[in-house]
Each structure stands twice: as structure tokens, then as C-alpha cells.
Write an enzyme that holds these catalytic residues in place. Structure first.
Site, mmCIF file in Angstrom:
data_model
loop_
_atom_site.group_PDB
_atom_site.id
_atom_site.type_symbol
_atom_site.label_atom_id
_atom_site.label_comp_id
_atom_site.label_asym_id
_atom_site.label_seq_id
_atom_site.Cartn_x
_atom_site.Cartn_y
_atom_site.Cartn_z
ATOM 1 C CG ASP A 115 -0.312 -0.172 2.528
ATOM 2 O OD1 ASP A 115 0.938 -0.159 2.583
ATOM 3 O OD2 ASP A 115 -1.046 -0.316 3.528
ATOM 4 C CG ASP A 154 0.502 -4.220 2.008
ATOM 5 O OD1 ASP A 154 0.698 -5.162 2.789
ATOM 6 O OD2 ASP A 154 1.296 -3.263 1.878
ATOM 7 C CE LYS A 184 2.974 -6.215 3.891
ATOM 8 N NZ LYS A 184 2.510 -5.161 4.833
ATOM 9 C CD GLU A 186 -0.139 -1.895 7.999
ATOM 10 O OE1 GLU A 186 -0.622 -1.147 8.880
ATOM 11 O OE2 GLU A 186 0.452 -1.459 6.987
ATOM 12 C CD GLU A 253 7.256 -0.321 8.292
ATOM 13 O OE1 GLU A 253 7.497 0.804 7.826
ATOM 14 O OE2 GLU A 253 6.265 -1.012 7.949
#
Length: 335
Positions: A115, A154, A184, A186, A253
Site C-alpha cells: 500500500d 497488501d 498481507k 497489519e 517494521e
């Protein structure tokens, strides 16, 4: 007369052998192309090395394509896993056909349609504005340029948070419409139900913890995460949860290297770092940062391998100069 017949028979056998070799080369050249085998691959060849298929699909294919072969005298699953684990995973972002083709041909293991396209391709301040339709567009462009790398996409902000049904629909759209291989997401405990539903649909999921850019307005800053004991503990617990749920990998990250090391030793799935130190299973960077196309972003973890911004600027200036001076096109550049 007898010698003449023997010679004739010998020549026939030689021609037959040559024909068989030519057929083998053609067949396994096609086979190598079909599976995407190239000089950037590592090829584990298990004994017996010289049975018919092992010889042709193994050694013959390796020699023809310049592949690095790893001979394994005895099939030992633990030893093979050790060999695989020693090699770090390389991962870069990709957003379009042309760049993805270059990245894939370079031998990258994983291409992330991130993204971050919202930043580097569309010029937005954050990753939040990119939509599901837009990420599918970028992903489908990347997939068309890739022959060998794993393509992960993402799930954009707003397409999966707080609604597992919406998360499943979003993931299915990405897989069906782009042709990508995985998604993916988050977050940790808070997106558990979404991960479960997506995995139950047969869609591979990669997790993402630490600095999660989709939560930037929650954090308020892009500084290093998990520096405090409580946040670090929660991150490790979330990583274990993602692993237990069945995520095939986790991106960490911008967290302290010592925390990344703890996470990597605590989970069975690969851990990919970005600003997370060296004690992980692989690394990921934004390609535009790595090659110097983006110049505004200069975090500590970034290594620029080339300054394409300067190279392209000079090339374009030279083109402008040649056009205005009537040096382009010349006689050899006309029909």
C-alpha cells in the site's frame, strides 16, 4: 563387407544417441522454462542423482540454466530445512509491470505489492488513501510481469479492519482479480477473526507488526516501535499468535533489533524485517527508495544502491538539449 555393415550399424546408433540427447535437451529446456528455472535459482537434488528423471530434470536442467545445485546424498528433512533456513529471503516492493519484470528477472524471492504505492506512485502523505480497486490494479500489473517470484499484496486500509466478512471478500477479490499468491495484513490479536476466515478460504496470509503505517494516526509518528517493555511483550505475543493461526510469514517494521531476534527465535514462520536488524529470516525495502527514485525518504535502515533520480534527470536534460539543438533525431534514427 562385414566391416562396412558394422560401421553402418555404429553410425545408426550414434545418430540415435544424438537424436535422444537433442530430444532430452529440448524437452527439459521446455520444462525448465515452464517452471521458471533460471540462473538465480537454488536447486536441491536428492540422491539417487543419476536415475533417469533426476539426471534430466536435475543436473541437465541445472547445467542448461546455470542454476546453483545443492546435492543431497540422503534425504534428511531436518538437514534440508537447515539448508533452506540458512538462506535469507529477499523481498522488494513492486507496483507496475515494467518494474516487476526487472525485479523478478533479478532473482528476487518475494515481490510485495504494498500500500506504499499510495506514497511513491500517487504522492499521498500516508498509505491510507489507496483503495481496494487501486491495489488490485497494481497487483494485476505486477503479476503479468512476474514468472518466478512470490507475489504478496497488501490489504488496504478499510478493507479488513473490524469486519471479518469484509476482510474475506477483500482478500478473495485480490486473489481472483489480480492473480497474486497471498495477502498481507497489519495487526495482531485485533484482526484474529479476519485472518482465520481468510486462511480457512485457502488464502495464504502474511502478517505485519511493529510500525504499521495504516495506524499512523493512532501512533502519531513514524518513530521506532516496541521500545517500551509492555509494547515489546505485546508484539512478541502477537507474532506467536500469527504463527499459531497459520500465517506463512511476518513482517516486522522499525523495531529494536533485539526484539526482532526474540520474535524470530519464538516463531516457526519466516520473519522479514524492514528496519528490524539482521537477526531475522529476510529483508524487505521499498524499491523506489533502494534505487534512488524517491529522495525525500531517508530512514536509518535504508541503503541506496543507485541514484536513479540523478541518472534519469541527466538523461532527460540531455534529451531536451538534443531536441532543441536539432541533434535528435539524426539520420540513423529516421525512416
Amino acid at each position: 563387407y562385414g566391416d562396412h555393415r558394422d560401421l553402418h550399424l555404429s553410425l545408426r546408433r550414434q545418430r540415435s544417441d544424438v537424436y535422444k540427447r537433442q530430444q532430452n535437451i529440448k524437452v527439459f529446456d521446455y520444462w525448465s522454462t515452464y517452471i521458471g528455472l533460471n540462473e538465480n535459482d537454488r536447486y536441491l537434488i536428492v540422491n539417487p542423482f543419476f536415475h533417469t528423471f533426476g539426471y534430466k530434470a536435475g543436473w541437465l536442467a541445472s547445467v542448461m540454466r546455470g542454476v546453483t545445485a545443492y546435492p543431497c546424498p540422503v534425504f534428511d528433512a531436518d538437514k534440508i530445512i537447515q539448508i533452506i533456513n540458512k538462506e535469507k529471503i529477499s523481498m522488494l516492493t513492486g507496483y507496475d509491470y515494467s518494474m516487476a519484470k526487472i525485479i523478478d528477472n533479478s532473482g528476487i524471492d518475494v515481490i510485495l505489492v504494498g500500500d506504499s504505492a499510495s506514497n511513491v506512485m500517487a504522492g499521498h502523505e500516508t498509505t491510507l488513501p489507496i483503495t481496494l480497486d487501486q491495489i488490485i490494479y497494481h497487483a494485476s500489473s505486477v503479476v503479468r510481469g512476474v514468472n518466478r517470484a512470490l507475489v504478496v499484496v497488501d490489504l488496504p486500509f478499510g478493507s479488513y479492519q473490524s469486519n471479518s466478512g469484509e476482510a474475506l471478500r477483500s482478500a478473495i477479490r485480490i486473489m481472483k482479480e489480480s492473480g497474486a499468491h497471498a495477502v498481507k495484513m497489519e495487526g495482531g490479536e485485533e484482526i484474529k477473526e479476519s485472518i482465520i476466515r481468510i486462511l480457512n478460504a485457502g488464502i495464504p496470509v502474511m502478517g505485519h507488526l511493529g510500525l504499521t503505517p495504516q495506524s499512523i494516526y493512532k501512533f502519531g509518528t513514524y518513530t521506532v516501535r516496541a521500545k517500551e517493555e509492555e509494547e515489546a511483550k505485546r508484539l512478541i505475543e502477537d507474532a506467536k499468535l500469527l504463527d499459531e493461526l497459520g500465517c506463512f510469514g511476518v513482517v516486522l517494521e522499525k523495531i529494536p533489533a533485539k526484539i526482532s531476534k526474540k520474535v524470530t527465535s519464538s516463531v516457526s514462520c519466516p520473519v522479514i524485517g524492514i528496519g528490524a536488524g539482521s537477526d531475522v529470516d529476510g529483508q524487505v525495502l521499498v524499491t523506489h527508495d533502494l534505487v534512488g527514485l524517491s529522495t525525500e525518504f531517508n530512514p536509518r535502515f535504508l541503503r541506496r544502491y543507485v541514484d536513479l533520480n540523478e541518472i534519469m534527470t541527466n538523461a532527460i536534460k540531455s534529451y531536451i538539449k538534443d531536441v532543441k539543438n536539432l541533434d535528435f533525431p539524426n539520420e540513423n534514427e529516421q525512416y
